[in-house]
Design a protein around this motif. Sequence first.
Motif, short mmCIF file in Angstrom:
data_model
loop_
_atom_site.label_atom_id
_atom_site.label_comp_id
_atom_site.label_asym_id
_atom_site.label_seq_id
_atom_site.Cartn_x
_atom_site.Cartn_y
_atom_site.Cartn_z
N ALA A 70 17.05 37.40 -28.60
CA ALA A 70 17.10 36.10 -29.28
C ALA A 70 15.70 35.60 -29.59
CB ALA A 70 17.85 35.08 -28.42
N GLY A 71 14.77 35.80 -28.66
CA GLY A 71 13.39 35.40 -28.89
C GLY A 71 12.76 36.20 -30.01
N PHE A 72 13.01 37.51 -30.04
CA PHE A 72 12.50 38.37 -31.10
C PHE A 72 13.05 37.94 -32.45
CE2 PHE A 72 13.63 42.31 -33.56
CZ PHE A 72 12.39 42.46 -34.17
N THR A 73 14.35 37.66 -32.50
CA THR A 73 14.97 37.23 -33.76
C THR A 73 14.37 35.92 -34.24
OG1 THR A 73 17.03 38.30 -33.02
CG2 THR A 73 17.19 36.81 -34.89
N ALA A 74 14.08 35.02 -33.29
CA ALA A 74 13.43 33.75 -33.65
C ALA A 74 12.03 34.00 -34.21
CB ALA A 74 13.37 32.83 -32.43
N SER A 75 11.33 35.00 -33.69
CA SER A 75 9.97 35.29 -34.16
C SER A 75 9.96 35.78 -35.60
CB SER A 75 9.31 36.33 -33.24
OG SER A 75 9.83 37.63 -33.48
N GLN A 76 11.11 36.27 -36.07
CA GLN A 76 11.22 36.74 -37.44
C GLN A 76 11.62 35.62 -38.41
OE1 GLN A 76 10.24 40.07 -37.95
NE2 GLN A 76 9.73 39.67 -35.80
N GLY A 77 11.75 34.40 -37.88
CA GLY A 77 12.06 33.25 -38.71
C GLY A 77 13.54 33.04 -38.97
N THR A 78 14.39 33.78 -38.25
CA THR A 78 15.83 33.63 -38.44
C THR A 78 16.29 32.25 -37.99
OG1 THR A 78 16.06 35.98 -38.00
CG2 THR A 78 18.07 34.67 -37.94
N PHE A 79 15.77 31.79 -36.87
CA PHE A 79 15.93 30.41 -36.39
C PHE A 79 14.76 30.12 -35.48
CE2 PHE A 79 19.32 33.23 -34.60
CZ PHE A 79 18.67 33.60 -33.44
N ASN A 80 14.57 28.87 -35.12
CA ASN A 80 13.36 28.54 -34.34
C ASN A 80 13.61 28.67 -32.84
OD1 ASN A 80 14.10 25.81 -33.17
ND2 ASN A 80 14.35 25.39 -35.36
N ILE A 81 12.52 28.85 -32.11
CA ILE A 81 12.62 29.12 -30.68
C ILE A 81 13.19 27.94 -29.91
CG2 ILE A 81 10.27 28.37 -30.14
CD1 ILE A 81 10.13 30.77 -28.18
N ALA A 82 12.95 26.71 -30.38
CA ALA A 82 13.47 25.54 -29.69
C ALA A 82 14.99 25.53 -29.71
CB ALA A 82 12.93 24.26 -30.34
N SER A 83 15.58 25.91 -30.85
CA SER A 83 17.04 25.94 -30.94
C SER A 83 17.61 27.03 -30.05
CB SER A 83 17.49 26.15 -32.40
OG SER A 83 17.08 27.41 -32.88
N VAL A 84 16.89 28.17 -29.93
CA VAL A 84 17.34 29.24 -29.04
C VAL A 84 17.37 28.76 -27.60
CG1 VAL A 84 16.81 31.53 -28.13
CG2 VAL A 84 16.51 31.07 -30.55
N LEU A 85 16.32 28.09 -27.16
CA LEU A 85 16.25 27.60 -25.79
C LEU A 85 17.33 26.56 -25.53
CD1 LEU A 85 12.39 27.32 -25.26
CD2 LEU A 85 13.95 29.00 -24.26
N PHE A 86 17.57 25.70 -26.51
CA PHE A 86 18.61 24.67 -26.35
C PHE A 86 19.98 25.31 -26.18
CE2 PHE A 86 22.01 22.18 -28.31
CZ PHE A 86 21.98 21.04 -27.53
N TRP A 87 20.33 26.21 -27.09
CA TRP A 87 21.68 26.77 -27.07
C TRP A 87 21.89 27.74 -25.91
CZ3 TRP A 87 25.58 24.67 -29.39
CH2 TRP A 87 25.38 23.90 -30.52
N THR A 88 20.88 28.53 -25.57
CA THR A 88 21.06 29.47 -24.45
C THR A 88 21.16 28.72 -23.12
OG1 THR A 88 18.66 29.83 -24.35
CG2 THR A 88 19.97 31.44 -25.56
N THR A 89 20.40 27.61 -22.99
CA THR A 89 20.48 26.83 -21.76
C THR A 89 21.82 26.11 -21.69
OG1 THR A 89 18.09 26.55 -21.72
CG2 THR A 89 19.38 25.03 -20.38
N LEU A 90 22.29 25.62 -22.83
CA LEU A 90 23.62 25.01 -22.86
C LEU A 90 24.69 26.03 -22.49
CD1 LEU A 90 25.45 22.59 -23.52
CD2 LEU A 90 25.48 23.37 -25.91
N GLY A 91 24.53 27.26 -23.01
CA GLY A 91 25.48 28.32 -22.67
C GLY A 91 25.46 28.63 -21.18
N SER A 92 24.27 28.61 -20.58
CA SER A 92 24.16 28.85 -19.14
C SER A 92 24.91 27.79 -18.35
CB SER A 92 22.69 28.87 -18.71
OG SER A 92 21.99 29.93 -19.31
N VAL A 93 24.75 26.54 -18.76
CA VAL A 93 25.40 25.42 -18.05
C VAL A 93 26.91 25.50 -18.21
CG1 VAL A 93 25.65 22.92 -17.98
CG2 VAL A 93 23.37 23.92 -18.21
N VAL A 94 27.38 25.78 -19.42
CA VAL A 94 28.82 25.87 -19.67
C VAL A 94 29.44 27.00 -18.84
CG1 VAL A 94 30.59 26.44 -21.39
CG2 VAL A 94 28.74 24.85 -21.97
#
Length: 237
Positions: free
Chosen positions: A63-87
């Motif tokens: 996910a971090g690598f994909t964000a580095s390619q401009g697919t989406f930003n790293i902040a959104s990755v951290l938000f959604w993956t942390t939300l996924g962890s909590v859920v």
Amino acid sequence: MSHFALLSVAATAADTASTDNLNGVAQWALNLMESLGAPGAGLAIALENLFPPLPSEIILPLAGFTASQGTFNIASVLFWTTLGSVVGALALYGLGALLGRERLIAIVAKVPLLKVSDVEMTERWFDKHGTKAVFFGRMIPIFRSLISIPAGLEKMNMGKFLGLTLAGSLIWNSIFVTAGYILGENWPKVEHIAGYVSDGVLYLIIAVIVVFVLVRLRSTFGAKKDNQQAEKPADKQ
């Protein structure tokens, strides 16, 4: 560059022995990210919490690598993956709460080599170390998922559980997502390094289980032998 082209580049950077494994899990996670964007990474991590064999050590750096390619930003990755962890953690907490102490004791009482006293000892340990276990457990492979179940069994305060889970998961996710982001095409190296830690934890768990079984078997058969010897004089009389 398409998502699948990105995966091909990343997989090529990995050694041949692990490419098949990377392609299986990584492409599944990449499909989710292609379909849903950053929330797809969050869904993958939520499922990883429910099914520990799914390795976050692959999903998060990818996910971090994909964000580095401009697919989406790293902040959104951290938000959604942390939300996924909590859920995912909440789902397992609910499973533990649903099982409950009485059902657990009833199950343990029927399992060979286990005793009700084992449950009571675990409860005392969790009462004393539960806060640290939930927080640091989020950063230990395998335990990061399973620690939610005893928290639910012991009905840990929900606010406390959520706070500890959020903090521990954010640290874990940040390390791996950021590593994938920085390493770029070399993101599989993160999984290789983390794999040694995961293997070490797994071997430690197996060793503990083996020692426990051996000690309990020795104790059980030793007690039976002592009882038989104690009954012999009575039989002769």
